[in-house]
Motif scaffolding. Structure first.
Motif: not given
Length: 280
Positions: A121-122, A127-128, A132-139
């Motif tokens: 789970q960790k 990984k998520q 999310f960090r990559t997607k967050k910076e893109t957004m």
């Protein structure tokens, strides 16, 4: 739906609308990212607690295994000394320790399974989080670009609040300027037509015209009087040569004097009096 329920629903909907308008997507993304990192930290802490508990059980298991070996040695020594009773006691303790070891092995196995599951789970959560960090910076980059583009479009089209204020100020300035230009032109036109008089002069145009007429009539009357006294009747033609010369000189003098702007009436009257005395 009762009144209180409807009121609560309306209040929640209004509050939700206010929050949506006040929400900053970049701040929301950063907050969500921090929440995921906190969850990952909790998972890691859980793994550490399970590992600690498993290590404790493993230590207890090693100690029990050492006791098992010890009880085996005690049983051998008792048999060598023909003390079956002591050997039996040692073997019974050995059995108890073996039973405890089995229980510990089961607990250790359960903890190991939980630990493996938490590790998976960790890893998945981590990984998520990275995704999310990559997607967050893109957004965030897209949002900032959209904001900049919107500001540029608002500035170019004048749709923004600030540009609307500026446009309104420009429109008001243009209206005031046009009003002042129209007023100035109207005043010039009225002044040229004589409708408006200068505030420096106390006389109106009508008074000035009447004064001019009065002065002209006075001059004409004095001229007629002068002609009558000098015997210059309209039908008399005697002495034409001298009269013509004096008349020409008089016209020249009057033409010269007409170029002067100011005329002193007292001087004109004194000269007429002198002419009358010469005739007498």
């Amino acid at each position: 739906m009762g009144i209180l329920s409807r009121a609560s629903y309306v209040i929640r909907s209004k509050l939700n609308a206010v929050l949506n308008r006040a929400e900053d997507p970049t701040e929301t993304l950063d907050y969500s990212y921090e929440q995921l990192r906190d969850e990952l930290q909790d998972v890691k802490q859980g793994i550490a607690d399970l590992t600690t508990q498993k290590k404790r059980l493993e230590i207890q298991k090693r100690r029990l295994e050492e006791n098992v070996e010890k009880h085996n040695e005690q049983a051998r020594q008792a048999v060598e000394q023909d003390r079956e009773d002591l050997a039996r006691q040692a073997l019974e303790k050995k059995k108890q320790k073996m039973s405890q070891i089995e229980d510990l092995e089961g607990q250790i196995q359960d903890l190991q399974s939980q630990q493996d599951q938490l590790v998976e789970q960790k890893d998945e959560l981590q990984k998520q989080i990275e995704q999310f960090r990559t997607k967050k910076e893109t957004m965030k980059a897209r949002h900032e670009a959209a904001k900049a583009s919107a500001r540029v479009n608002e500035a170019m089209t004048g749709a923004g609040d600030e540009m609307q204020d500026i446009n309104q100020a420009i429109e008001r300035a243009e209206e005031r300027t046009e009003d002042m230009e129209a007023r100035s032109q109207a005043m010039d036109e009225l002044r040229e037509d004589g409708v408006l008089e200068s505030q420096i002069s106390d006389e109106s145009s009508l008074e000035r015209e009447l004064e001019e007429v009065r002065q002209k009539g006075s001059v004409d009357a004095e001229l007629d009087t002068l002609k009558a006294e000098m015997g210059k009747a309209e039908d008399g033609d005697s002495g034409s040569s001298d009269a013509d010369v004096s008349e020409a000189e008089l016209e020249q003098e009057l033409a010269d004097e007409s170029t002067q702007v100011d005329v002193d009436e007292s001087e004109v009257e004194s000269e007429l009096d002198e002419l009358k005395e010469d005739e007498q």
